[in-house]
Scaffold this motif. Structure first.
Motif, PDB file in Angstrom:
ATOM      1  N   PHE A 273     -22.750   4.071  -1.676  1.00 10.50           N
ATOM      2  CA  PHE A 273     -22.055   5.336  -1.893  1.00 10.50           C
ATOM      3  C   PHE A 273     -20.566   5.085  -2.170  1.00 10.50           C
ATOM      4  CE2 PHE A 273     -20.324   9.417   0.071  1.00 10.50           C
ATOM      5  CZ  PHE A 273     -20.623  10.185  -1.042  1.00 10.50           C
ATOM      6  N   ILE A 274     -19.990   4.127  -1.432  1.00 12.81           N
ATOM      7  CA  ILE A 274     -18.582   3.769  -1.660  1.00 12.81           C
ATOM      8  C   ILE A 274     -18.418   3.172  -3.055  1.00 12.81           C
ATOM      9  CG2 ILE A 274     -16.763   2.160  -0.930  1.00 12.81           C
ATOM     10  CD1 ILE A 274     -17.927   2.577   1.987  1.00 12.81           C
ATOM     11  N   ASN A 275     -19.353   2.278  -3.428  1.00 13.91           N
ATOM     12  CA  ASN A 275     -19.271   1.660  -4.754  1.00 13.91           C
ATOM     13  C   ASN A 275     -19.519   2.668  -5.862  1.00 13.91           C
ATOM     14  OD1 ASN A 275     -18.667  -0.848  -3.748  1.00 13.91           O
ATOM     15  ND2 ASN A 275     -20.816  -1.445  -3.548  1.00 13.91           N
ATOM     16  N   PHE A 276     -20.378   3.646  -5.549  1.00  8.59           N
ATOM     17  CA  PHE A 276     -20.681   4.707  -6.509  1.00  8.59           C
ATOM     18  C   PHE A 276     -19.387   5.445  -6.881  1.00  8.59           C
ATOM     19  CE2 PHE A 276     -21.263   9.390  -6.285  1.00  8.59           C
ATOM     20  CZ  PHE A 276     -21.967   9.621  -7.453  1.00  8.59           C
TER      21      PHE A 276
ATOM     22  N   LEU B 220      -6.205   3.024  -6.201  1.00 13.18           N
ATOM     23  CA  LEU B 220      -7.014   4.100  -6.764  1.00 13.18           C
ATOM     24  C   LEU B 220      -8.439   4.049  -6.214  1.00 13.18           C
ATOM     25  CD1 LEU B 220      -7.768   6.155  -9.171  1.00 13.18           C
ATOM     26  CD2 LEU B 220      -8.303   4.077 -10.419  1.00 13.18           C
ATOM     27  N   TYR B 221      -9.022   2.857  -6.288  1.00 13.82           N
ATOM     28  CA  TYR B 221     -10.395   2.729  -5.791  1.00 13.82           C
ATOM     29  C   TYR B 221     -10.454   2.948  -4.278  1.00 13.82           C
ATOM     30  CZ  TYR B 221     -11.054   0.668 -10.367  1.00 13.82           C
ATOM     31  OH  TYR B 221     -11.088   0.454 -11.709  1.00 13.82           O
ATOM     32  N   GLU B 222      -9.471   2.344  -3.603  1.00 13.35           N
ATOM     33  CA  GLU B 222      -9.441   2.435  -2.150  1.00 13.35           C
ATOM     34  C   GLU B 222      -9.268   3.883  -1.698  1.00 13.35           C
ATOM     35  OE1 GLU B 222      -9.679   0.941   1.598  1.00 13.35           O
ATOM     36  OE2 GLU B 222      -9.955  -0.161  -0.291  1.00 13.35           O
ATOM     37  N   SER B 223      -8.307   4.586  -2.317  1.00 15.73           N
ATOM     38  CA  SER B 223      -7.975   5.932  -1.854  1.00 15.73           C
ATOM     39  C   SER B 223      -9.121   6.902  -2.115  1.00 15.73           C
ATOM     40  CB  SER B 223      -6.714   6.428  -2.539  1.00 15.73           C
ATOM     41  OG  SER B 223      -6.970   6.645  -3.912  1.00 15.73           O
TER      42      SER B 223
END
Lengths: 391, 231
Positions: free
Chosen positions: A254-257, A50-53
């Motif tokens: 931004f990715i972590n956001f 989920l997080y990755e996608s």
């Protein structure tokens, strides 16, 4: 330490002997642990996917620093901010160039089934390589053509024919917002929980599709830095220089956001953690059942050992030995089956579900804790082994 | 106290239960057992024989009076002392109590492992030797379920004696055996005890084996009735 090893080498491996003599019980325990491990692996896998996608598109951005609206919550609800801000950003030392991206969700008709489904549309400057996606960069000239878009080949759904046609160099057409659009070329990002797929086109085409969108209201600002500039420092400088209606983030932030949004603001992260916990509890209960039955069966023998002068910890050692053996041996089928299920899931859903080393170690540790916990509960029955009762 | 005494009991009382239900089961027991003696203890069920045996074996805490085993006072001994004291004794039970998942040899080995002073090879060697002595040299790797009642009891004796204990405590070791195997088992105990010079305290109902005793003590209602030497 050395004497401990010598001691262990001399010790009769009672836990192993007890387990291996009772084959049926051993198998039941192993399948229980394997089942629990599969549950945990799948839950963690889905959570990770989920997080990755949801951050795959973020990862493909060709930028060092990102500008977004402070109102933005995630890629789906990214909000907009004034295009002026990306020009103002050029004042900050270390900034080399800035670009704008427009994003929006729209219903489009599947070119094969003609059924409506939701898709993410991104408008980019066709004269700038905003993505590290070879499929997009090769077709930048093509998306300058009116109503032409590049299609994500990993889109979830029935697109086999469309992809085959695109691979053959054909240009299928379909409809978005009552406009006929032409597909041209393929890239690969993949489906996420929020969107089935992505279309990339030029800013002009984007604005044609969404006439109510103002040209000055952009979704994402891409900032490229000069060589040697520190993204963290420039981000801080940008935040200090630009007004409050825009927010600068490094690409990593931004990715972590995006990840944070799904983890904290939706119940999805919680659901998977709960699922993981359930798998763990199921494992504890199953292993406890097996171990406590085993302890009960050997009560007279344990009492005899106590009478012979064995200490309580020796008996505790037997139960923990059993627990650790169960954990290690049960992990093997649990891991192998999960590996198969992961690849099945990956093929069926296009979700980036991968078995990372960190996760394997984590689940192995969890299994060890699970079995030790069961062992600890099961050993409480050992107190009942009273040597005075066996005469 | 006699210098030679291995077990020396003076004024030993014992109670079961608490408060209103507290019931005295042993009264003023006085008994001295010398090294190398074979003592048989007889008496009806419920007379307190087994209780006395478990007290001597440090399986129960001594409440009052004095009970010295190998010069160590067990009255008021700590848990750790009790466990330590148990290691000096070999136990033979009415039921064999062998571990089902262990072979005859591994079961016997458990009697050595508790001492922690032998290497694996030494433990195996002594265990096999002991099994040969009890006539089970060809059954070393059998599991208890593949042995007859008498054979199991002989494995149990091997387990009790393999570490050459100073004292052997036995509770009706022949009760579950037919007369022939029962006789074999006590003869074996007697022979091995003589070879190793250990003291045997044996509780029994079995009249057929009384002749092996140096001394027979009779217990009745928690009191020692007589301590007659066998002629």
């Amino acid at each position: 330490m050395f004497s401990l090893i010598k001691k262990l080498a001399r010790r009769t491996p009672l836990g192993w002997l007890q387990l291996s003599r009772e084959k049926t019980r051993f198998l039941v325990a192993l399948s229980g642990i394997a089942f629990a491990d599969i549950l945990i692996f799948m839950q963690l896998g889905f959570e990770g996917a989920l997080y990755e996608s949801n951050s795959r598109l973020h990862r493909s951005l060709n930028a060092d620093v990102i500008l977004i609206s402070p109102q933005g919550r995630n890629l789906v609800n990214i909000s907009t901010f004034s295009r002026r801000r990306i020009y103002q950003a050029l004042d900050v030392p270390g900034v080399k160039s800035t670009e704008a991206l427009y994003t929006n969700f729209a219903d489009w008709k599947n070119p094969e089934t003609r059924k409506k489904t939701s898709i993410l549309i991104v408008g980019t400057n066709p004269n700038h390589q905003a993505f590290n996606l070879p499929g997009v960069n090769a077709n930048l000239e093509k998306i300058k053509l009116p109503d032409t878009v590049v299609f994500d080949r990993a889109t979830r759904g029935e697109y086999a024919e469309t992809i085959a046609a695109l691979e053959a160099g054909k240009t299928p057409t379909t409809e978005i917002e009552r406009r006929t659009i032409t597909l041209h070329g393929l890239f690969e990002v993949g489906a996420s929980f929020a969107t089935d797929g992505t279309l990339i086109t030029s800013q002009e085409n984007f604005l044609r599709l969404f006439p109510r969108r103002q040209t000055g209201a952009i979704s994402i600002g891409l900032v490229e830095l000069e060589a040697g500039a520190d993204p963290t420092q420039v981000t801080a400088a940008l935040n200090a220089h630009l007004p409050e209606d825009v927010r600068a983030l490094t690409l990593e932030e931004f990715i972590n956001f995006e990840k944070d949004y799904w983890a904290k603001n939706t119940s999805i992260g919680f659901v998977f953690r709960l699922g993981t916990m359930m798998g763990f509890i199921v494992g504890v209960i199953l292993v406890y059942q097996v171990l406590s039955t085993d302890v009960n069966d050997h009560m007279a023998e344990y009492a005899t050992f106590k009478a012979m002068g064995y200490r309580d910890w020796y008996l505790l050692g037997i139960v923990f030995e059993e627990a650790i053996i169960l954990a290690l041996v049960g992990f093997i089928p649990g891991f192998s089956i999960s590996l198969g299920l992961y690849s099945m899931t990956r093929k069926a859903t296009n979700l980036p579900i991968y078995l990372t080393m960190a996760r394997v170690i984590f689940v192995l540790a969890l299994t060890a804790i699970m079995c030790s916990l069961s062992g600890a509960i099961a050993t409480r029955r050992l107190q009942a082994a009273d040597p005075a009762d066996i005469f | 106290m006699n210098e030679e005494s291995v077990i020396s009991i003076t004024g030993l009382d014992h109670y079961f239960g608490k408060g209103q239900l507290r019931k005295q089961v042993l009264f003023e027991i006085n008994l001295n057992i010398a090294a190398g003696e074979i003592i048989l203890m007889t008496g009806p069920s419920g007379s307190g024989k087994t209780t006395l045996l478990t007290l001597v074996g440090a399986l129960r805490a001594v409440q009052c009076g004095s009970l010295q085993v190998l010069g160590q006072e067990l009255c008021g001994a700590s848990k750790g002392k009790q466990v330590q004291a148990r290691r000096n004794n070999g136990y033979i039970f009415q039921a064999h109590n062998l571990h089902r998942s262990l072979t005859a040899m591994q079961n016997v080995q458990m009697g050595l492992e508790v001492h922690g002073s032998f290497s694996s090879r030494e433990m195996r060697r002594r265990s096999v030797e002991m099994l040969e002595q009890v006539g089970l040299g060809d059954r070393v790797h059998y599991y208890p379920e593949d042995l007859s009642g008498g054979q199991k009891q002989r494995v149990a004796i091997a387990r009790a004696l393999v570490s050459h204990p100073r004292i052997v405590l036995a509770d009706e070791p022949t009760a579950a055996l037919d007369s022939k195997s029962g006789r074999d088992v006590v003869n074996l105990m007697q022979r091995l005890a003589q070879e190793q010079g250990c003291t045997i305290l044996l509780v029994t109902h079995d009249n057929r084996i009384l002749d092996i005793a140096d001394r027979i003590v009779h217990m009745e209602d928690g009191k020692l009735a007589s301590a007659a030497a066998v002629p």
